[in-house]
Each structure stands twice: as C-alpha cells, then as structure tokens.
Design a protein around this motif. Structure first.
Motif, PDB file in Angstrom:
ATOM      1  N   PRO A  79       0.825  -1.205   0.000  1.00  0.00           N
ATOM      2  CA  PRO A  79       0.000   0.000   0.000  1.00  0.00           C
ATOM      3  C   PRO A  79       0.866   1.264   0.000  1.00  0.00           C
ATOM      4  CG  PRO A  79       0.005  -0.995   2.165  1.00  0.00           C
ATOM      5  CD  PRO A  79       0.754  -1.929   1.254  1.00  0.00           C
ATOM      6  N   ILE A  80       0.384   2.283  -0.686  1.00  0.00           N
ATOM      7  CA  ILE A  80       1.073   3.571  -0.724  1.00  0.00           C
ATOM      8  C   ILE A  80       0.558   4.404   0.438  1.00  0.00           C
ATOM      9  CG2 ILE A  80       1.413   5.680  -2.042  1.00  0.00           C
ATOM     10  CD1 ILE A  80       1.064   4.012  -4.568  1.00  0.00           C
ATOM     11  N   VAL A  81       1.468   4.850   1.275  1.00  0.00           N
ATOM     12  CA  VAL A  81       1.105   5.636   2.445  1.00  0.00           C
ATOM     13  C   VAL A  81       1.331   7.107   2.121  1.00  0.00           C
ATOM     14  CG1 VAL A  81       1.607   6.074   4.872  1.00  0.00           C
ATOM     15  CG2 VAL A  81       1.749   3.754   3.969  1.00  0.00           C
ATOM     16  N   ARG A  82       0.311   7.895   2.260  1.00  0.00           N
ATOM     17  CA  ARG A  82       0.395   9.337   2.043  1.00  0.00           C
ATOM     18  C   ARG A  82       0.385  10.034   3.398  1.00  0.00           C
ATOM     19  NH1 ARG A  82       2.008   9.628  -3.057  1.00  0.00           N
ATOM     20  NH2 ARG A  82       0.604   8.605  -4.467  1.00  0.00           N
ATOM     21  N   LEU A  83       1.185  11.050   3.513  1.00  0.00           N
ATOM     22  CA  LEU A  83       1.209  11.811   4.754  1.00  0.00           C
ATOM     23  C   LEU A  83      -0.032  12.684   4.855  1.00  0.00           C
ATOM     24  CD1 LEU A  83       4.936  12.895   4.757  1.00  0.00           C
ATOM     25  CD2 LEU A  83       3.895  11.069   6.072  1.00  0.00           C
ATOM     26  N   LYS A  84      -0.493  12.868   6.064  1.00  0.00           N
ATOM     27  CA  LYS A  84      -1.662  13.698   6.287  1.00  0.00           C
ATOM     28  C   LYS A  84      -1.296  15.164   6.114  1.00  0.00           C
ATOM     29  CE  LYS A  84      -3.646  10.586   9.683  1.00  0.00           C
ATOM     30  NZ  LYS A  84      -4.037  10.438  11.074  1.00  0.00           N
TER      31      LYS A  84
END
Length: 102
Positions: free
Chosen positions: A27-32
């Motif tokens: 999964p690609i984790v995006r920063l908030k």
C-alpha cells in the motif's frame, strides 16, 4: 542445452512477474495534511511546546524563510515554518540534558 536455457529464462520471467505483483500489493502511504502550530496553539501552549514566543518565530521566519524553501519540487515537503519549529524542538531536547549537568 537449449531446453535448459529456455527453462532458466522462463524461471527468471516468473520471478520478475512475482516481484511486480508483490510491489503492486504494497500500500502507498500518504502523509496527512500538516497543521500549522502557529494557528493551532495559543501563546502559552506554543511557548511551552517550542520554548519561543510566536512573535519571535515570525521575526526569525521573515529572516530565514528564503533559505528554508526547497528548490526541488519532488515528494511531500515540509513548509519552512514546520522545518524551523521541528529544529527548535530538536535543539531544545538536545540542549536540555547539557544544561542540567552544569
């Protein structure tokens, strides 16, 4: 010999396919979205957290903001204010044990 070479190529191809599938499954984790501490904390909370008053931070940011902006526009970057405030917290946590020794 020819059959062995074909088998090796086929095995390498299968390995490559499995690797691609594995990479796609990560999964690609995006920063908030980062909150601005200058807006979220009142004056007292800000001073306790960053050991500097908001007015002082505004003054210093006006002086150094140009040198904190990144020329490379790749990836997710921190705004200059957050860079400065994170450095303030880091330096304070690093200096605090040194001050208690003296």
């Amino acid at each position: 010999m020819v059959n062995l070479d074909r088998i090796n190529r086929f095995l390498r191809y299968q390995k490559k396919i499995r690797r691609r599938q594995l990479i796609r499954s990560i999964p690609i984790v995006r920063l908030k979205d980062r909150e601005n501490p200058l807006e979220n904390y009142n004056a007292q909370q800000f001073k306790v957290r960053f050991h500097m008053e908001k007015g002082t931070v505004f003054y210093i940011m006006n002086l150094i903001e140009g040198s904190l902006t990144s020329l490379v526009k790749r990836g997710v970057q921190l705004p200059p204010v957050l860079k400065f405030l994170s450095v303030l917290r880091y330096y304070y946590t690093w200096l605090k044990p040194l001050q208690s020794r003296s």
